[in-house]
Design an enzyme around this catalytic site. Structure first.
Site, PDB file in Angstrom:
ATOM      1  N   LYS A 165       5.199 -11.111 -18.487  1.00 20.29           N
ATOM      2  CA  LYS A 165       4.729  -9.777 -18.908  1.00 20.29           C
ATOM      3  C   LYS A 165       3.311  -9.882 -19.474  1.00 20.29           C
ATOM      4  CE  LYS A 165       6.763  -7.710 -17.210  1.00 20.29           C
ATOM      5  NZ  LYS A 165       7.924  -7.991 -16.451  1.00 20.29           N
ATOM      6  N   LYS A 206       3.141  -2.805  -7.125  1.00 16.66           N
ATOM      7  CA  LYS A 206       4.513  -2.648  -7.583  1.00 16.66           C
ATOM      8  C   LYS A 206       5.507  -3.252  -6.614  1.00 16.66           C
ATOM      9  CE  LYS A 206       7.653  -1.145 -10.358  1.00 16.66           C
ATOM     10  NZ  LYS A 206       7.837  -1.985 -11.548  1.00 16.66           N
ATOM     11  N   TRP A 225      -3.839  -1.875  -1.234  1.00  9.69           N
ATOM     12  CA  TRP A 225      -3.829  -3.165  -1.933  1.00  9.69           C
ATOM     13  C   TRP A 225      -4.299  -4.163  -0.886  1.00  9.69           C
ATOM     14  CZ3 TRP A 225      -1.402  -7.937  -1.404  1.00  9.69           C
ATOM     15  CH2 TRP A 225      -1.389  -8.750  -2.535  1.00  9.69           C
ATOM     16  N   GLU A 280       0.680 -10.699 -16.717  1.00  9.45           N
ATOM     17  CA  GLU A 280       0.454  -9.610 -15.767  1.00  9.45           C
ATOM     18  C   GLU A 280      -0.480  -8.536 -16.305  1.00  9.45           C
ATOM     19  OE1 GLU A 280       4.656  -8.399 -14.980  1.00  9.45           O
ATOM     20  OE2 GLU A 280       3.925  -8.282 -12.937  1.00  9.45           O
ATOM     21  N   ARG A 283       1.658   1.291  -5.940  1.00  6.70           N
ATOM     22  CA  ARG A 283       1.823   0.341  -4.832  1.00  6.70           C
ATOM     23  C   ARG A 283       0.535  -0.385  -4.480  1.00  6.70           C
ATOM     24  NH1 ARG A 283       6.543   1.469  -1.955  1.00  6.70           N
ATOM     25  NH2 ARG A 283       5.698   0.282  -0.223  1.00  6.70           N
ATOM     26  N   ASN A 339       0.496   0.035   6.201  1.00  2.00           N
ATOM     27  CA  ASN A 339       0.927  -0.833   5.114  1.00  2.00           C
ATOM     28  C   ASN A 339       1.561  -2.057   5.755  1.00  2.00           C
ATOM     29  OD1 ASN A 339       2.095  -2.031   2.883  1.00  2.00           O
ATOM     30  ND2 ASN A 339       3.739  -0.525   2.691  1.00  2.00           N
ATOM     31  N   GLY A 340       1.101  -3.258   5.390  1.00  2.00           N
ATOM     32  CA  GLY A 340       1.674  -4.473   5.980  1.00  2.00           C
ATOM     33  C   GLY A 340       0.572  -5.393   6.461  1.00  2.00           C
ATOM     34  N   CYS A 387       0.865  -1.176   0.000  1.00  2.00           N
ATOM     35  CA  CYS A 387       0.000   0.000   0.000  1.00  2.00           C
ATOM     36  C   CYS A 387       0.901   1.226   0.000  1.00  2.00           C
ATOM     37  CB  CYS A 387      -0.866   0.031   1.253  1.00  2.00           C
ATOM     38  SG  CYS A 387      -1.767  -1.493   1.512  1.00  2.00           S
ATOM     39  N   HIS A 409       8.072 -32.669 -24.431  1.00  2.00           N
ATOM     40  CA  HIS A 409       7.833 -33.471 -23.221  1.00  2.00           C
ATOM     41  C   HIS A 409       6.489 -33.135 -22.581  1.00  2.00           C
ATOM     42  CE1 HIS A 409      11.810 -35.189 -23.418  1.00  2.00           C
ATOM     43  NE2 HIS A 409      12.318 -33.972 -23.592  1.00  2.00           N
ATOM     44  N   GLU A 415      10.178 -14.501 -18.934  1.00  2.00           N
ATOM     45  CA  GLU A 415       9.859 -13.098 -18.701  1.00  2.00           C
ATOM     46  C   GLU A 415       8.773 -12.627 -19.674  1.00  2.00           C
ATOM     47  OE1 GLU A 415      10.201 -11.090 -16.440  1.00  2.00           O
ATOM     48  OE2 GLU A 415      10.094  -9.075 -17.274  1.00  2.00           O
TER      49      GLU A 415
HETATM   50  O1  M6R Z   1      10.901  -5.151  -6.489  1.00  3.32           O
HETATM   51  P1  M6R Z   1      11.293  -6.560  -6.813  1.00  3.32           P
HETATM   52  O2  M6R Z   1      12.173  -6.651  -8.002  1.00  3.32           O
HETATM   53  O3  M6R Z   1      11.865  -7.292  -5.642  1.00  3.32           O
HETATM   54  O4  M6R Z   1       9.923  -7.261  -7.186  1.00  3.32           O
HETATM   55  C1  M6R Z   1       9.852  -8.628  -7.483  1.00  3.32           C
HETATM   56  C2  M6R Z   1       8.546  -8.960  -8.162  1.00  3.32           C
HETATM   57  O5  M6R Z   1       7.469  -8.667  -7.330  1.00  3.32           O
HETATM   58  C3  M6R Z   1       8.387  -8.184  -9.483  1.00  3.32           C
HETATM   59  O6  M6R Z   1       9.448  -8.421 -10.355  1.00  3.32           O
HETATM   60  C4  M6R Z   1       7.076  -8.582 -10.186  1.00  3.32           C
HETATM   61  O7  M6R Z   1       7.137  -9.897 -10.626  1.00  3.32           O
HETATM   62  C5  M6R Z   1       6.808  -7.610 -11.330  1.00  3.32           C
HETATM   63  N1  M6R Z   1       5.459  -7.168 -11.286  1.00  3.32           N
HETATM   64  C6  M6R Z   1       7.099  -8.186 -12.648  1.00  3.32           C
HETATM   65  O8  M6R Z   1       6.721  -7.373 -13.712  1.00  3.32           O
END
Ligand code: M6R
Length: 624
Positions: A501, A619, A80, A504, A27, A106-107, A2, A520, A497
């Site tokens: 992407k 984020k 969040w 997400e 966030r 936050n937490g 958050c 496989h 990756e």
């Molecule tokens: O801030 P960080 O690199 O530690 O975050 C790790 C993951 O949460 C972050 O890479 C997440 O997978 C992204 N949303 C990917 O696009």
């Protein structure tokens, strides 16, 4: 997860808080709220709305936004959800039952159920399903018991709370006072040049417009922020804590979209410039035309790094994918065994860590809770912790023994793009410099790779020029329900990756595999409906990848291939090809990932989705 903001001063607080919340919206964005404590009001003014910060902004009356020239305290939050669905009732700030204390958090408070039962026994009632309201009423309980000393009440409550928190708390009786605290969730306090205004934020972005003087709170510290006074910080045993006021250096232009429709595409296009920043002063061309790599972290810990027989990389998400590339780079160039672990698994499985091991923690935000916990474990076992981080002054940067900032500037889009290429660039510099020092690579290899690394930003520009073409070719794929991404060697993590992407931001199911694994199992999924992205650049396994493509072609799968410039063969098999300039095998991911990012972006935009703030994501993942 958050975002927290706070303001104490004589400007109109509401617009400052709202602007700060917009900047922290990456966030979390399922609900937002602010609380104001003004002299002219007999109770807190509380505004909350479900959804984005703009919804909150629209319900705040103009007379509240324009109130000026009187001392005011305000706190705000963009959420969040962890406990309780996204709703106005669950949105922060939370007011205590007495109406005298208001709090944002936050937490996660892990023992909130037990604390809630105890508070119910004492007659407290609750309006929300959140752990935060429990913490707020716990502060209120001590506040009522201890003669209304807010700082003491916060310390007493936090001594009972188990979990992670960053909080900001106000008391109704004093509109010139905010108490804040942190444990495992970041919190920054900004102080104006004239010492007559204070800003609070989950990171420094909401305050850089007003001040560059900041204090980064440490875990289990409680700060008393009061107009007309110096900030005072205490530990949870109430002893006074020492702290430094630091200068924060953030480029404000990085916080705007700079003419692009979304942060994500701006950050994709930022990459050539970001990599130049990342390499500046590190990959150095000497007077005689040869290259050297200068990394102060390597210089200071050279003996320990050279002695390491085992490297463990810990990270999550995209940073974990960068770690997989780091493994190949370090093993190839330094001949040191490398394991790559999900930080969340590593922390709970009693891993074998020896004193001479080096643990590399990779994180964009520098605040990921699982990665932080993995670092703590590594430190307890005596390993050297090396951080590769973007967030300057972040918790991971501070917890690591040493490390290298990637210096790509704030990344706002929730889907990580420029941080990935920054991380891979740092890992490449590290592997090259270490391999050079160890003598495991030849001088010729070192020189050639350093030179080629400096050419990557230019070559990235060439890939980015294909943005319109990628936008066009993405159209038929917006209706796909599943995607496969296949690559080998250095391109295998890029396939992972690419799939992440797409998942997400477009909500299309996608999986990444080493191309040879297709037969496989995943080949069973292939039919005329299935788009398959092949990373098929020239390297020693090129012909084998072509065989994999033919297997897909004969099952009518639709192929999108990323190929090396000038490739003649693959365009005969694939429905669409995207060319990247030729480069050394070890550097290919820095180019081949760009089409992955652009493809995901265009598919999501065409589906009308919010690419910068995809559903359910945040984020920075500061909870387990
Ligand atoms: O801030 P960080 O690199 O530690 O975050 C790790 C993951 O949460 C972050 O890479 C997440 O997978 C992204 N949303 C990917 O696009």
């Amino acid at each position: 997860m958050c975002g927290i903001v706070g303001y104490l001063g004589s400007q109109s607080a509401a617009p400052i808080l709202i602007k700060g919340l917009h900047q922290l919206e990456y966030r979390g964005y399922d609900s937002a709220g602010i609380a104001l404590n003004c002299e002219s009001e007999s109770s807190f003014q509380l505004f909350k709305a479900k959804g984005k910060v703009s919804n909150l902004e629209s319900i705040i009356p103009d007379e509240v936004k324009m109130r000026d020239n009187m001392p005011v305290a305000g706190i705000g939050h963009t959420r969040w959800a962890t406990h309780g669905e996204p709703s106005t009732a669950n949105a922060h700030p939370h007011l205590s039952m007495s109406g005298e204390v208001v709090l944002v958090h936050n937490g996660i408070i892990e023992n909130y159920k037990e604390l809630k039962d105890q508070l119910i026994d004492r007659g407290y009632t609750f309006q929300s399903q959140t752990d935060t309201e429990v913490l707020c009423n716990l502060v209120d309980l001590y506040y009522q018991q201890n003669g209304k000393n807010l700082r003491l009440a916060v310390v007493q409550a936090l001594n009972k709370a188990i979990g992670a928190y960053a909080i900001a708390v106000m008391e109704q009786k004093d509109n010139q006072h905010i108490v804040c605290a942190r444990k495992a969730s970041p919190l920054v306090i900004g102080i104006s040049e004239g010492n007559d205004e204070f800003f609070i934020g989950s990171d420094a972005t909401p305050m850089v417009e007003y001040t560059h003087k900041v204090i980064y709170l440490d875990d289990e510290q409680v700060a008393d922020v009061r107009l007309g006074h110096e900030v005072e910080i205490v530990n949870l045993d109430q002893s006074l804590a020492e702290f430094d006021v630091k200068e924060v250096d953030l480029d404000i232009t990085a916080l705007t979209k700079g003419g692009f429709p979304h942060f994500m595409i701006k950050e994709i296009f930022d990459q050539p410039h970001c990599l130049e920043n990342c390499m500046r002063g590190r990959v150095v061309r000497l007077d005689d035309g040869t290259y050297d790599i200068k990394l102060s972290a390597l210089h200071n810990f050279k003996a320990k790094l050279i002695r390491a027989r085992h490297v463990i990389i810990v990270a999550c998400g995209t940073s974990w994918h960068a770690g997989l590339i780091g493994k190949q780079l370090i093993e190839e160039m330094c001949r040191i065994r490398v394991e790559v672990e999900y930080a969340s698994e590593f922390r709970y499985r009693n891993p074998v860590i020896e004193k001479d091991d080096v643990v590399i923690a990779i994180s964009q935000s520098g605040e990921t809770a699982d990665t932080l916990a993995a670092i703590q474990l590594a430190k307890e076992k005596g390993a050297l912790v090396f951080g590769i981080v973007n967030g300057v002054g972040s918790s991971i940067a501070r917890a690591a023994d040493t490390g290298i900032y990637i210096h790509v500037g704030p990344e706002i889009g929730v889907a990580s793009t420029k941080a990935f290429t920054g991380q891979v660039t740092v890992l490449t510099m590290l592997a090259l410099a270490l391999g050079h020092a160890l003598g495991t690579i030849s001088e010729e290899y070192f020189q050639q790779t350093c030179h080629e690394l400096t050419q990557i930003p230019l070559k990235m520009e060439k890939v980015l020029q294909q943005n319109d073409a990628i936008c066009l070719l993405s159209t038929p794929f917006t209706f796909a329900r599943n995607f496969l991404y296949l690559g080998r060697g250095y391109n295998y993590p890029v396939a992972l990756e690419g799939a992440l992407k797409l998942k997400e931001i477009s909500y299309i199911h996608a999986e990444g595999y080493p191309a040879a694994e297709m037969k496989h199992g995943p080949i069973a999924l292939v039919d005329a409906e299935m788009p398959i992205v092949f990373l098929a650049t020239h390297h020693e396994l090129y012909q084998k990848i072509i065989s994999n493509m033919q297997e897909v072609q004969s099952r009518k799968g639709r192929i999108i291939a990323v190929v090396t410039e000038g490739d003649q063969e693959i365009s005969k098999i694939a429905q669409a090809t995207i060319e990247i300039p030729a480069t050394l095998n070890a550097l290919v991911p820095l180019l081949s990932v760009l089409p992955m990012q652009m493809l995901a972006y265009h598919v999501a935009v065409k589906k009308g989705l919010n690419v910068d703030m995809p559903r359910n994501l945040a984020k920075s993942v500061t909870v387990e």
